[in-house]
Write a protein that holds these residues in place. Structure first.
Motif, PDB file in Angstrom:
ATOM      1  N   ILE A 177       0.833  -1.199   0.000  1.00 34.75           N
ATOM      2  CA  ILE A 177       0.000   0.000   0.000  1.00 34.75           C
ATOM      3  C   ILE A 177       0.869   1.250   0.000  1.00 34.75           C
ATOM      4  CG2 ILE A 177      -1.755   1.267   1.318  1.00 34.75           C
ATOM      5  CD1 ILE A 177      -2.788  -1.398   2.315  1.00 34.75           C
ATOM      6  N   ILE A 178       2.040   1.150   0.609  1.00 38.71           N
ATOM      7  CA  ILE A 178       2.951   2.294   0.671  1.00 38.71           C
ATOM      8  C   ILE A 178       3.280   2.800  -0.727  1.00 38.71           C
ATOM      9  CG2 ILE A 178       5.321   2.972   1.229  1.00 38.71           C
ATOM     10  CD1 ILE A 178       3.698   2.961   3.650  1.00 38.71           C
ATOM     11  N   LYS A 179       3.452   1.872  -1.658  1.00 38.63           N
ATOM     12  CA  LYS A 179       3.830   2.265  -3.013  1.00 38.63           C
ATOM     13  C   LYS A 179       2.723   3.061  -3.699  1.00 38.63           C
ATOM     14  CE  LYS A 179       6.713  -1.867  -3.498  1.00 38.63           C
ATOM     15  NZ  LYS A 179       6.926  -3.140  -4.239  1.00 38.63           N
ATOM     16  N   VAL A 180       1.492   2.906  -3.215  1.00 41.26           N
ATOM     17  CA  VAL A 180       0.353   3.589  -3.825  1.00 41.26           C
ATOM     18  C   VAL A 180       0.097   4.946  -3.176  1.00 41.26           C
ATOM     19  CG1 VAL A 180      -2.117   3.436  -4.319  1.00 41.26           C
ATOM     20  CG2 VAL A 180      -0.688   1.382  -4.447  1.00 41.26           C
ATOM     21  N   ILE A 181       0.072   4.967  -1.839  1.00 43.11           N
ATOM     22  CA  ILE A 181      -0.314   6.205  -1.157  1.00 43.11           C
ATOM     23  C   ILE A 181       0.877   7.095  -0.803  1.00 43.11           C
ATOM     24  CG2 ILE A 181      -2.354   5.074  -0.213  1.00 43.11           C
ATOM     25  CD1 ILE A 181      -0.962   4.898   2.464  1.00 43.11           C
ATOM     26  N   LYS A 182       2.090   6.572  -0.910  1.00 45.48           N
ATOM     27  CA  LYS A 182       3.306   7.340  -0.622  1.00 45.48           C
ATOM     28  C   LYS A 182       3.339   7.760   0.856  1.00 45.48           C
ATOM     29  CE  LYS A 182       4.198   7.110  -5.010  1.00 45.48           C
ATOM     30  NZ  LYS A 182       5.195   6.144  -5.528  1.00 45.48           N
ATOM     31  N   GLU A 183       4.448   8.407   1.253  1.00 50.11           N
ATOM     32  CA  GLU A 183       4.633   8.804   2.649  1.00 50.11           C
ATOM     33  C   GLU A 183       3.645   9.884   3.073  1.00 50.11           C
ATOM     34  OE1 GLU A 183       6.392   7.440   4.923  1.00 50.11           O
ATOM     35  OE2 GLU A 183       7.374   5.988   3.615  1.00 50.11           O
ATOM     36  N   SER A 184       3.246  10.765   2.149  1.00 47.98           N
ATOM     37  CA  SER A 184       2.272  11.795   2.498  1.00 47.98           C
ATOM     38  C   SER A 184       0.930  11.167   2.851  1.00 47.98           C
ATOM     39  CB  SER A 184       2.104  12.775   1.337  1.00 47.98           C
ATOM     40  OG  SER A 184       1.689  12.098   0.162  1.00 47.98           O
ATOM     41  N   GLY A 185       0.581  10.106   2.142  1.00 47.84           N
ATOM     42  CA  GLY A 185      -0.645   9.394   2.465  1.00 47.84           C
ATOM     43  C   GLY A 185      -0.560   8.713   3.807  1.00 47.84           C
ATOM     44  N   VAL A 186       0.626   8.180   4.132  1.00 47.98           N
ATOM     45  CA  VAL A 186       0.820   7.553   5.433  1.00 47.98           C
ATOM     46  C   VAL A 186       0.643   8.576   6.547  1.00 47.98           C
ATOM     47  CG1 VAL A 186       2.488   6.402   6.931  1.00 47.98           C
ATOM     48  CG2 VAL A 186       2.314   5.747   4.535  1.00 47.98           C
ATOM     49  N   LEU A 187       1.125   9.804   6.317  1.00 46.66           N
ATOM     50  CA  LEU A 187       0.977  10.858   7.325  1.00 46.66           C
ATOM     51  C   LEU A 187      -0.496  11.142   7.592  1.00 46.66           C
ATOM     52  CD1 LEU A 187       2.324  12.942   9.137  1.00 46.66           C
ATOM     53  CD2 LEU A 187       2.314  14.529   7.196  1.00 46.66           C
TER      54      LEU A 187
END
Length: 202
Positions: free
Chosen positions: A163-173
């Motif tokens: 999922i990280i590859k899709v939402i990127k670090e900004s999405g994780v934040l």
């Protein structure tokens, strides 16, 4: 055999609902933010293994340990809720000022392994199921149900890395802040339930 199969299904469904593997995805991504893919996968394995060991320990010795220490189940639930509240506040406020501490902390043990996965709810449910075990066959089915739930937990966290590859670090934040809010509500509810249990017992 049919009764044992139903018992297995009851154990699996109950623990699945309480431990909520799909619900661990945003929390897992939040707590492992900034880590490499290999480290995230190791954390997934360590967290599920830790939860399994904790659940197994309480299944075997939980009631004796609580009786020996004079600890009630509501007290265990309240302490778990307070610990989760501290984790929720960290997720809400962020750790940007101390990124090295965040990277070096092994979140697989605390708070992922316990009390997020192997929390008071899962522990109490397992201890209740143990009381229903009167034959070795039923004991095997109980153990199988517990192991299957933790296998699902591991697979859920293991493949949430993609999922990280899709939402990127900004999405994780963004997910981190939302998870902190939801986790704080869960923690407050756990404490409230414990307080009600204390009042009822009194």
């Amino acid at each position: 055999m049919a009764d044992d199969i139903r018992f297995l299904g009851s154990v699996f469904v109950t623990l699945f609902v309480i431990m909520d593997p799909p619900g661990t995805i945003p929390l897992f991504l939040s707590l492992t933010s900034g880590r490499t893919t290999a480290l995230r996968r190791r954390v997934a394995w360590q967290a599920s293994s830790t939860a399994l060991l904790v659940i197994a320990a309480f299944a075997l010795f939980g009631q004796q340990l609580l009786d020996y220490l004079g600890i009630t189940l509501p007290a265990l639930q309240c302490s778990g809720g307070l610990l989760l509240l501290l984790v929720a506040l960290e997720l809400l406020t962020g750790n940007d000022s101390e990124p090295s501490v965040q990277r070096d902390t092994n979140v697989a043990l605390v708070p992922l392994g316990t009390p997020l996965l192997a929390g008071p709810g899962a522990i109490v449910a397992t201890m209740v199921f143990v009381r229903q075990v009167h034959t070795w066959e039923r004991g095997v089915f109980l153990a199988l149900g517990v192991v299957l739930v933790h296998l699902v937990l591991w697979l859920t966290m293991r493949y949430s890395v993609g999922i990280i590859k899709v939402i990127k670090e900004s999405g994780v934040l963004l997910v981190t802040r939302i998870s902190g809010l939801l986790l704080s509500a869960i923690a407050v509810q756990m404490v409230a339930n414990a307080v009600r249990a204390f009042i009822s017992a009194g």
